[in-house]
Write a protein that holds these residues in place. Structure first.
Motif, PDB file in Angstrom:
ATOM      1  N   GLU A   1       0.830  -1.205   0.000  1.00 34.21           N
ATOM      2  CA  GLU A   1       0.000   0.000   0.000  1.00 34.21           C
ATOM      3  C   GLU A   1       0.868   1.260   0.000  1.00 34.21           C
ATOM      4  N   GLU A   2       1.939   1.228   0.792  1.00 37.44           N
ATOM      5  CA  GLU A   2       2.843   2.383   0.826  1.00 37.44           C
ATOM      6  C   GLU A   2       3.547   2.550  -0.514  1.00 37.44           C
ATOM      7  N   ALA A   3       3.904   1.432  -1.125  1.00 39.55           N
ATOM      8  CA  ALA A   3       4.561   1.492  -2.436  1.00 39.55           C
ATOM      9  C   ALA A   3       3.616   2.078  -3.477  1.00 39.55           C
ATOM     10  N   ILE A   4       2.355   1.664  -3.415  1.00 37.11           N
ATOM     11  CA  ILE A   4       1.356   2.189  -4.347  1.00 37.11           C
ATOM     12  C   ILE A   4       1.198   3.692  -4.166  1.00 37.11           C
ATOM     13  N   SER A   5       1.186   4.124  -2.912  1.00 31.73           N
ATOM     14  CA  SER A   5       1.074   5.562  -2.622  1.00 31.73           C
ATOM     15  C   SER A   5       2.266   6.330  -3.186  1.00 31.73           C
ATOM     16  N   ASP A   6       3.473   5.774  -3.012  1.00 33.17           N
ATOM     17  CA  ASP A   6       4.668   6.452  -3.531  1.00 33.17           C
ATOM     18  C   ASP A   6       4.655   6.519  -5.053  1.00 33.17           C
ATOM     19  N   CYS A   7       4.240   5.426  -5.683  1.00 34.43           N
ATOM     20  CA  CYS A   7       4.163   5.423  -7.151  1.00 34.43           C
ATOM     21  C   CYS A   7       3.146   6.447  -7.636  1.00 34.43           C
ATOM     22  N   SER A   8       2.015   6.512  -6.961  1.00 34.99           N
ATOM     23  CA  SER A   8       0.975   7.470  -7.348  1.00 34.99           C
ATOM     24  C   SER A   8       1.489   8.894  -7.217  1.00 34.99           C
ATOM     25  N   HIS A   9       2.267   9.141  -6.161  1.00 31.78           N
ATOM     26  CA  HIS A   9       2.820  10.484  -5.985  1.00 31.78           C
ATOM     27  C   HIS A   9       3.852  10.793  -7.072  1.00 31.78           C
ATOM     28  N   ALA A  10       4.651   9.793  -7.419  1.00 25.59           N
ATOM     29  CA  ALA A  10       5.636   9.986  -8.490  1.00 25.59           C
ATOM     30  C   ALA A  10       4.931  10.354  -9.797  1.00 25.59           C
ATOM     31  N   ILE A  11       3.801   9.710 -10.044  1.00 28.39           N
ATOM     32  CA  ILE A  11       3.040   9.976 -11.268  1.00 28.39           C
ATOM     33  C   ILE A  11       2.433  11.370 -11.234  1.00 28.39           C
ATOM     34  N   GLU A  12       2.017  11.812 -10.043  1.00 28.16           N
ATOM     35  CA  GLU A  12       1.505  13.181  -9.909  1.00 28.16           C
ATOM     36  C   GLU A  12       2.594  14.198 -10.256  1.00 28.16           C
ATOM     37  N   VAL A  13       3.815  13.905  -9.805  1.00 24.25           N
ATOM     38  CA  VAL A  13       4.934  14.811 -10.059  1.00 24.25           C
ATOM     39  C   VAL A  13       5.314  14.795 -11.538  1.00 24.25           C
ATOM     40  N   ASP A  14       5.354  13.594 -12.117  1.00 25.65           N
ATOM     41  CA  ASP A  14       5.747  13.451 -13.523  1.00 25.65           C
ATOM     42  C   ASP A  14       4.858  12.400 -14.183  1.00 25.65           C
ATOM     43  N   PRO A  15       3.741  12.809 -14.775  1.00 22.53           N
ATOM     44  CA  PRO A  15       2.791  11.863 -15.375  1.00 22.53           C
ATOM     45  C   PRO A  15       3.366  11.054 -16.534  1.00 22.53           C
ATOM     46  N   LYS A  16       4.530  11.423 -17.036  1.00 30.10           N
ATOM     47  CA  LYS A  16       5.125  10.702 -18.162  1.00 30.10           C
ATOM     48  C   LYS A  16       6.279   9.797 -17.738  1.00 30.10           C
ATOM     49  N   TYR A  17       6.411   9.568 -16.451  1.00 32.68           N
ATOM     50  CA  TYR A  17       7.504   8.739 -15.936  1.00 32.68           C
ATOM     51  C   TYR A  17       7.083   7.272 -15.977  1.00 32.68           C
ATOM     52  N   ALA A  18       7.514   6.559 -17.012  1.00 33.81           N
ATOM     53  CA  ALA A  18       7.062   5.183 -17.261  1.00 33.81           C
ATOM     54  C   ALA A  18       7.424   4.234 -16.124  1.00 33.81           C
ATOM     55  N   LYS A  19       8.597   4.398 -15.523  1.00 27.92           N
ATOM     56  CA  LYS A  19       9.030   3.476 -14.475  1.00 27.92           C
ATOM     57  C   LYS A  19       8.101   3.525 -13.272  1.00 27.92           C
ATOM     58  N   ALA A  20       7.502   4.677 -13.009  1.00 28.79           N
ATOM     59  CA  ALA A  20       6.569   4.777 -11.887  1.00 28.79           C
ATOM     60  C   ALA A  20       5.351   3.893 -12.141  1.00 28.79           C
ATOM     61  N   TYR A  21       4.870   3.869 -13.389  1.00 26.53           N
ATOM     62  CA  TYR A  21       3.739   2.999 -13.735  1.00 26.53           C
ATOM     63  C   TYR A  21       4.148   1.529 -13.648  1.00 26.53           C
ATOM     64  N   SER A  22       5.371   1.229 -14.067  1.00 26.10           N
ATOM     65  CA  SER A  22       5.869  -0.143 -13.995  1.00 26.10           C
ATOM     66  C   SER A  22       5.929  -0.631 -12.546  1.00 26.10           C
ATOM     67  N   ARG A  23       6.461   0.207 -11.679  1.00 31.15           N
ATOM     68  CA  ARG A  23       6.561  -0.172 -10.266  1.00 31.15           C
ATOM     69  C   ARG A  23       5.193  -0.183  -9.599  1.00 31.15           C
ATOM     70  N   LEU A  24       4.300   0.651 -10.072  1.00 31.84           N
ATOM     71  CA  LEU A  24       2.929   0.608  -9.586  1.00 31.84           C
ATOM     72  C   LEU A  24       2.290  -0.732  -9.961  1.00 31.84           C
ATOM     73  N   GLY A  25       2.541  -1.172 -11.192  1.00 35.34           N
ATOM     74  CA  GLY A  25       2.025  -2.467 -11.629  1.00 35.34           C
ATOM     75  C   GLY A  25       2.555  -3.606 -10.776  1.00 35.34           C
ATOM     76  N   LEU A  26       3.842  -3.553 -10.451  1.00 36.08           N
ATOM     77  CA  LEU A  26       4.443  -4.606  -9.624  1.00 36.08           C
ATOM     78  C   LEU A  26       3.842  -4.614  -8.219  1.00 36.08           C
ATOM     79  N   ALA A  27       3.662  -3.442  -7.637  1.00 36.10           N
ATOM     80  CA  ALA A  27       3.088  -3.367  -6.286  1.00 36.10           C
ATOM     81  C   ALA A  27       1.674  -3.938  -6.275  1.00 36.10           C
ATOM     82  N   TYR A  28       0.878  -3.587  -7.282  1.00 37.05           N
ATOM     83  CA  TYR A  28      -0.480  -4.132  -7.366  1.00 37.05           C
ATOM     84  C   TYR A  28      -0.437  -5.650  -7.587  1.00 37.05           C
ATOM     85  N   PHE A  29       0.477  -6.103  -8.432  1.00 33.24           N
ATOM     86  CA  PHE A  29       0.590  -7.534  -8.711  1.00 33.24           C
ATOM     87  C   PHE A  29       0.928  -8.299  -7.438  1.00 33.24           C
TER      88      PHE A  29
END
Length: 279
Positions: free
Chosen positions: A199-227
Motif C-alpha cells: 500500500e505504501e509502495a502504491i502511494s509512492d508510485c501514485s505520488h511519483a506519477i503526480e509529479v511526472d505523469p510521463k515517468y514510465a518506471k513509476a507505472y511499472s513499479r505501480l504495476g508490480l506493487a499491485y501484482f
C-alpha cells in the motif's frame, strides 16, 4: 473517527509549534493533546504512527488538493491546468520571503537609509535587493538538489545491497530536500515493495506519477506493487499505461501478460465458485 485525519491535524499543529509560528505554543500543545484523546491516537506505537501518517504530505497540501479536485468538478480548470498554474505559488512564496528580507534589511542594515519609499532611487534599491535574494535562493535550491541527489545515490546503493529499510531512510532524506523529483518516490516504492509494504509502495508510485505523469518506471513499479498485492486488474491497468510510454519493452510486455493471465484465472475461479454455490 478517522485516525489518519486526527494524526494529520496533530502533525500539522506540532509543526507550527516547533516552527514558532505562534506565540501561544501552550495552546497548540493542549489542542494536540485533546485531538489525540478524541481520535484515540494517544498511545500509537511507532509502527502504527508510521502507517497512519500522511507524511511526506502535509495537511495544507492535502486540503489544497481536495479544493482543486472540488473545483475541477464544478467546471474549474482541469488538473492539467492546475499543474500549469503551480509556478505562481512558488512566486507567492518568494514574494513573502522577499518582504521579510526587505524588512530585515531595513531593521538591521543601512541599505535603504536616505531613500524615500516609493521614489525611483528607492525602487532601484528594492530591485537590487530582489536580485540579491533571487541569486541566494537559487544557490540554496541548487545545493538542496545536489544534496538530494547524494541521498538518492546512497539509497540506490543500499537498495542493490538489499538493505531496504536503510534505503527508504535515504530516499526520505532526498524527498525532504526535493519533493518535486518523481524518481525519489519511485525508488522508495521499489524498496517498500521488497518489504511487502504494498500500500505504501502504491502511494509512492501514485505520488511519483503526480509529479511526472510521463515517468514510465513509476507505472511499472505501480504495476508490480499491485501484482504482489494480488490486485491483478489494477496491475494490468498500470502495465498498459507503462507500455504506452515505453512500447516494445520486453519486460513490461511479459509483466502485462502474466498479470492478465492471473486476472483471467481469478475470474474463472470466481465464476466456478459462484456456479457451484448456485447448484
Amino acid at each position: 473517527m478517522d485516525k489518519r485525519l486526527g494524526l494529520a491535524i496533530v502533525e500539522y499543529l506540532a509543526g507550527l509549534s516547533q516552527q514558532g509560528a505562534t506565540a501561544n505554543v501552550s495552546a497548540l500543545d493542549q489542542a494536540c493533546e485533546q485531538i489525540c484523546l478524541a481520535f484515540g491516537i494517544s498511545d500509537l506505537s511507532p509502527s502504527e504512527r508510521q502507517s497512519l501518517s500522511v507524511q511526506p504530505h502535509t495537511l495544507p497540501q492535502l486540503f489544497n488538493a481536495a479544493l482543486q479536485a472540488r473545483d475541477a468538478t464544478r467546471g474549474a480548470p482541469s488538473s492539467a491546468s492546475a499543474s500549469a498554474a503551480a509556478p505562481p505559488a512558488a512566486t507567492d512564496d518568494f514574494d513573502t520571503k522577499f518582504q521579510k528580507y526587505v524588512t530585515l534589511l531595513k531593521e538591521k542594515t543601512k541599505f535603504f537609509e536616505g531613500f524615500e519609499e516609493g521614489s525611483e532611487a528607492y525602487n532601484q534599491r528594492l530591485e537590487m535587493a530582489r536580485k540579491k535574494l533571487e541569486a541566494k535562493s537559487a544557490e540554496e535550491e541548487k545545493k538542496r538538489q545536489a544534496d538530494a541527489e547524494v541521498a538518492k545515490q546512497e539509497g540506490n546503493k543500499l537498495l542493490t545491497e538489499g538493505r531496504h529499510e536503510e534505503a527508504i531512510a535515504a530516499y526520505d532524506r532526498a524527498i525532504a530536500l526535493n519533493p518535486r523529483n518523481a524518481i525519489y518516490f519511485s525508488n522508495r516504492a521499489a524498496a517498500k515493495t521488497s518489504l511487502n509494504r504494498y500500500e505504501e509502495a502504491i502511494s509512492d508510485c501514485s505520488h511519483a506519477i503526480e509529479v511526472d505523469p510521463k515517468y514510465a518506471k513509476a507505472y511499472s513499479r505501480l504495476g508490480l506493487a499491485y501484482f504482489m498485492k494480488g490486485d491483478y486488474e489494477e496491475a494490468v491497468s498500470a502495465y498498459k499505461k507503462a507500455l504506452e510510454m515505453n512500447p516494445g519493452n520486453d519486460h513490461l510486455q511479459s509483466a502485462l501478460a502474466l498479470s492478465q493471465k492471473k486476472l483471467e484465472e481469478n475470474r474463472a475461479a470466481a465464476g466456478a465458485a459462484a456456479a457451484a454455490a448456485a447448484t
